[in-house]
Design a protein around this motif. Structure first.
Motif, mmCIF file in Angstrom:
data_model
loop_
_atom_site.group_PDB
_atom_site.id
_atom_site.type_symbol
_atom_site.label_atom_id
_atom_site.label_comp_id
_atom_site.label_asym_id
_atom_site.label_seq_id
_atom_site.Cartn_x
_atom_site.Cartn_y
_atom_site.Cartn_z
ATOM 1 N N LEU A 5 -14.154 -24.518 15.352
ATOM 2 C CA LEU A 5 -13.111 -23.495 15.278
ATOM 3 C C LEU A 5 -12.262 -23.451 16.541
ATOM 4 C CD1 LEU A 5 -15.211 -20.677 13.573
ATOM 5 C CD2 LEU A 5 -13.450 -22.093 12.513
ATOM 6 N N GLU A 6 -12.884 -23.745 17.689
ATOM 7 C CA GLU A 6 -12.157 -23.738 18.953
ATOM 8 C C GLU A 6 -11.619 -25.116 19.314
ATOM 9 O OE1 GLU A 6 -11.456 -20.954 20.438
ATOM 10 O OE2 GLU A 6 -12.654 -19.817 19.001
ATOM 11 N N GLY A 7 -11.959 -26.111 18.487
ATOM 12 C CA GLY A 7 -11.484 -27.466 18.726
ATOM 13 C C GLY A 7 -10.347 -27.816 17.783
ATOM 14 N N ALA A 8 -10.677 -28.551 16.709
ATOM 15 C CA ALA A 8 -9.653 -29.014 15.766
ATOM 16 C C ALA A 8 -8.919 -27.870 15.063
ATOM 17 C CB ALA A 8 -10.297 -29.931 14.733
ATOM 18 N N LEU A 9 -9.571 -26.690 14.940
ATOM 19 C CA LEU A 9 -8.952 -25.570 14.233
ATOM 20 C C LEU A 9 -8.417 -24.495 15.179
ATOM 21 C CD1 LEU A 9 -10.641 -26.914 11.875
ATOM 22 C CD2 LEU A 9 -10.660 -24.651 10.861
ATOM 23 N N SER A 10 -8.224 -24.832 16.423
ATOM 24 C CA SER A 10 -7.813 -23.829 17.409
ATOM 25 C C SER A 10 -6.454 -23.204 17.096
ATOM 26 C CB SER A 10 -7.799 -24.442 18.811
ATOM 27 O OG SER A 10 -6.898 -25.543 18.861
ATOM 28 N N ASN A 11 -5.607 -23.910 16.352
ATOM 29 C CA ASN A 11 -4.281 -23.373 16.017
ATOM 30 C C ASN A 11 -4.159 -22.946 14.560
ATOM 31 O OD1 ASN A 11 -3.184 -23.864 18.643
ATOM 32 N ND2 ASN A 11 -2.989 -26.030 18.117
ATOM 33 N N GLU A 51 -0.610 -28.399 6.316
ATOM 34 C CA GLU A 51 -1.494 -29.158 7.201
ATOM 35 C C GLU A 51 -2.615 -28.285 7.746
ATOM 36 O OE1 GLU A 51 -1.444 -32.429 7.601
ATOM 37 O OE2 GLU A 51 0.133 -32.376 6.092
ATOM 38 N N SER A 52 -2.297 -27.055 8.051
ATOM 39 C CA SER A 52 -3.319 -26.123 8.522
ATOM 40 C C SER A 52 -4.338 -25.859 7.418
ATOM 41 C CB SER A 52 -2.664 -24.809 8.969
ATOM 42 O OG SER A 52 -3.639 -23.906 9.461
ATOM 43 N N ALA A 53 -3.855 -25.701 6.182
ATOM 44 C CA ALA A 53 -4.754 -25.474 5.050
ATOM 45 C C ALA A 53 -5.692 -26.659 4.843
ATOM 46 C CB ALA A 53 -3.942 -25.213 3.783
ATOM 47 N N ILE A 54 -5.175 -27.867 5.020
ATOM 48 C CA ILE A 54 -6.002 -29.065 4.876
ATOM 49 C C ILE A 54 -7.095 -29.087 5.945
ATOM 50 C CG2 ILE A 54 -5.990 -31.591 5.121
ATOM 51 C CD1 ILE A 54 -3.208 -31.532 3.779
ATOM 52 N N ARG A 55 -6.744 -28.720 7.174
ATOM 53 C CA ARG A 55 -7.747 -28.698 8.245
ATOM 54 C C ARG A 55 -8.825 -27.657 7.960
ATOM 55 N NH1 ARG A 55 -3.131 -29.725 11.421
ATOM 56 N NH2 ARG A 55 -2.785 -27.498 11.816
ATOM 57 N N VAL A 56 -8.426 -26.513 7.429
ATOM 58 C CA VAL A 56 -9.410 -25.479 7.109
ATOM 59 C C VAL A 56 -10.361 -25.970 6.020
ATOM 60 C CG1 VAL A 56 -9.727 -23.187 6.077
ATOM 61 C CG2 VAL A 56 -8.012 -23.524 7.854
ATOM 62 N N MET A 57 -9.831 -26.592 4.978
ATOM 63 C CA MET A 57 -10.690 -27.136 3.923
ATOM 64 C C MET A 57 -11.619 -28.207 4.480
ATOM 65 S SD MET A 57 -8.407 -27.348 0.420
ATOM 66 C CE MET A 57 -7.251 -28.567 1.064
ATOM 67 N N TRP A 58 -11.076 -29.089 5.307
ATOM 68 C CA TRP A 58 -11.884 -30.155 5.896
ATOM 69 C C TRP A 58 -13.004 -29.574 6.751
ATOM 70 C CZ3 TRP A 58 -13.835 -34.463 5.214
ATOM 71 C CH2 TRP A 58 -14.243 -35.317 6.237
ATOM 72 N N TYR A 59 -12.699 -28.493 7.460
ATOM 73 C CA TYR A 59 -13.734 -27.841 8.269
ATOM 74 C C TYR A 59 -14.857 -27.303 7.376
ATOM 75 C CZ TYR A 59 -16.097 -24.412 11.221
ATOM 76 O OH TYR A 59 -17.059 -23.691 11.888
ATOM 77 N N MET A 60 -14.495 -26.663 6.267
ATOM 78 C CA MET A 60 -15.506 -26.113 5.362
ATOM 79 C C MET A 60 -16.346 -27.232 4.751
ATOM 80 S SD MET A 60 -15.203 -22.902 5.667
ATOM 81 C CE MET A 60 -13.987 -21.730 6.291
#
Length: 205
Positions: A5-11, A51-60
């Motif tokens: 969350l503080e790395g790839a998803l920090s933004n 792109e942000s939505a894709i990162r969130v899905m990838w994180y999950m």
């Protein structure tokens, strides 16, 4: 950057906070992870950011894959499409989600519970498009719940209220999701701290 969350998803805080994609049971060693998608929630973000939505899905997906039981037996996807309209359909985002699930994760989907309202005129357009994007393997695992009582149908499939969102009659609320996010931050911060300590020890040997 690390998948944290503080790395790839920090933004990606704004999209993350919508709760449009959630992961449950990722920390239960004898249970499949549960993924919940509610696409209309993504529209509550101040700015739509694919792109942000894709990162969130990838994180999950990443969090779900940390569960060895899920790696062996697959995850379950609950797709809440009750409020889904044409304005919510993003072909590129949907295609990317199914691509990630098919090619980018170390687990498969054991079941997809597609939950719709009893009748919406737009379903005649949306559902065929979603089915085409998810691919044959996932289509074979899809169960279509048309309501009106989604909770009864989902529980008849073996799911319990603690992994079903309140919008479908379950117990999972946004407050629980926010608590899950906070717990993930604490877990990831502790892992980073432990990694730093281990590196320091190795350097001092």
């Amino acid at each position: 950057e690390p998948m944290t969350l503080e790395g790839a998803l920090s933004n990606d805080e704004q999209v993350l906070n919508t709760g449009f994609f959630q992961c449950l049971r990722n920390d239960m060693p004898d249970k499949r992870a549960i993924l919940i998608k509610d696409r209309p929630k993504l529209s509550t973000a101040p700015v739509y950011d694919r792109e942000s939505a894709i990162r969130v899905m990838w994180y999950m997906f990443h969090v779900a894959s940390l569960n060895s039981f899920t790696q062996r037996n697959g995850a379950v996807l609950i797709y809440d499409a009750q409020q889904y309209g044409l304005e919510h359909f993003d072909r590129k985002l949907s295609r990317k989600m199914w691509q990630l699930l098919d090619q980018g994760t170390p687990f498969h989907l054991s079941a997809i519970h597609f939950c719709t309202a009893m009748s919406r005129s737009t379903y005649s357009i949306i559902i065929p498009a979603v089915l085409a994007l998810m691919g044959k393997r996932n289509r074979l695992r899809m169960i279509h719940h048309r309501g009106p009582s989604h909770i009864e149908e989902l529980m008849a499939s073996g799911l319990t209220k603690d992994c079903i969102s309140c919008g479908l009659g379950g117990d999972v609320t946004m407050e629980m999701y926010k608590s899950w996010i906070q717990k993930r931050r604490e877990i990831e911060a502790q892992r980073e701290k432990n990694a730093v300590s281990e590196n320091d020890c190795n350097e001092n040997r």
